[in-house]
Design an enzyme around this catalytic site. Sequence first.
Site, PDB file in Angstrom:
ATOM      1  N   CYS A   1      -0.439  55.367 -37.697  1.00 41.76           N
ATOM      2  CA  CYS A   1       0.517  56.080 -38.553  1.00 41.76           C
ATOM      3  C   CYS A   1      -0.098  56.548 -39.869  1.00 41.76           C
ATOM      4  CB  CYS A   1       1.712  55.191 -38.867  1.00 41.76           C
ATOM      5  SG  CYS A   1       2.382  54.318 -37.446  1.00 41.76           S
TER       6      CYS A   1
ATOM      7  N   HIS B   1       8.648  61.400 -37.685  1.00 42.32           N
ATOM      8  CA  HIS B   1       7.362  60.763 -37.990  1.00 42.32           C
ATOM      9  C   HIS B   1       6.319  61.200 -36.966  1.00 42.32           C
ATOM     10  CE1 HIS B   1       4.291  57.947 -38.849  1.00 42.32           C
ATOM     11  NE2 HIS B   1       4.798  56.854 -38.295  1.00 42.32           N
TER      12      HIS B   1
ATOM     13  N   CYS C   1       3.563  52.047 -43.529  1.00 42.10           N
ATOM     14  CA  CYS C   1       3.199  50.983 -42.606  1.00 42.10           C
ATOM     15  C   CYS C   1       2.416  51.586 -41.445  1.00 42.10           C
ATOM     16  CB  CYS C   1       4.434  50.253 -42.099  1.00 42.10           C
ATOM     17  SG  CYS C   1       5.593  51.285 -41.168  1.00 42.10           S
TER      18      CYS C   1
END
Length: 387
Positions: free
Chosen positions: A91, A343, A373
Amino acid sequence: MKNVVIVDCIRTPMGRSKNGVFRYTRAEDLSAHLMKGLLKRNPSVDPNDIEDIYWGCVQQTLEQGFNIARNSALLAGLPQSIAATTVNRLCGSSMQALHDASRAIMVGDAEICIIGGVEHMGHVPMNHGVDFHSGLSKSVAKASGMMGLTAEMLGKMHGISREQQDAFALASHQKAHKATIEGYFDSEILPIEGHDENGVLTLVTHDEVIRPETTLEGLAALRPAFDPANGTVTAGSSSALSDGASAMLVMSEEKANELGLPIRAKVRSMAVSGCDPSIMGYGPVPATKKALKRAGLSLDDIELFELNEAFAAQSLPCIKDLGLLDVMDEKVNLNGGAIALGHPLGCSGSRIATTLINNMERTGAKLGVATMCIGLGQGIATVFERP
């Protein structure tokens, strides 16, 4: 050590992954569009002076495989002398791309770099081809690789209720919709062609994923998505699935001054951190604290925060332990976050940094933190300072 500055930062609109506006648009096209866009917006930059392109992407297979950074640069018609590499910290990939470029510039290995990232989750699903080693089970629970269950765990540890999660998710959509209506995203979105619901070619200018019609009642009616028996995390309080890309033009402060380019922000400090994979969403807390320590700053010094909203159950514990619950509405994710915008994994790091810098300019803030995160237990953070 040279100072590293951001002179421009842009992104595509966020497209819905399921039958969305980018269903006929490849990840390389999204990427190439932004690479070309940065140079078109900054004509004083000689492309031949660009040292390297650092491009985040998580699922490096199919159209995103074989070094999508280089493929996209060639597709964009950039000089062949510009090197390019694809970065993967899950991520945090495109924020890691910024960190890698910043270090190269700091030590004099580069003067100008393009950074960014992309993920087309409609074409390349998040779990495509993933095959975890069976030996990991000796030290890491299988559920640690299931992001929704890690959010459930973190939420339970911090006493985050279903009602708190739903309220947070609603606020994300409301803030993102307001930002769209007020034009707050206009300075960061670079329109790109896509296809409407009828398959007609159209210019996409706004995010497709935001749901302004969201209500608390509607969110409350959703079933738990990951733990049907005892869970509180739903699709509505999780980051949406979306397709998109983001990019930044990064250079030394000396080079920006030489070219007469406005300095939009300086990279003040950077940090990454590991944490327990079973609560992977907690990574922003240690990463942010580490970055602030390196910058010689405290949490109270930071005027704006941009936190990637993987899940409401993950975001709220981070906000709580960073001491921001009481000032959340004034300081955190002013334009909403990934619950509303989605995302796209490799895109999100430079996307939230881009949104942060634009919000800092709009509000007059001098210091801001972008943090996220990372799956399997990591966090990443960057401190930005406006001149």
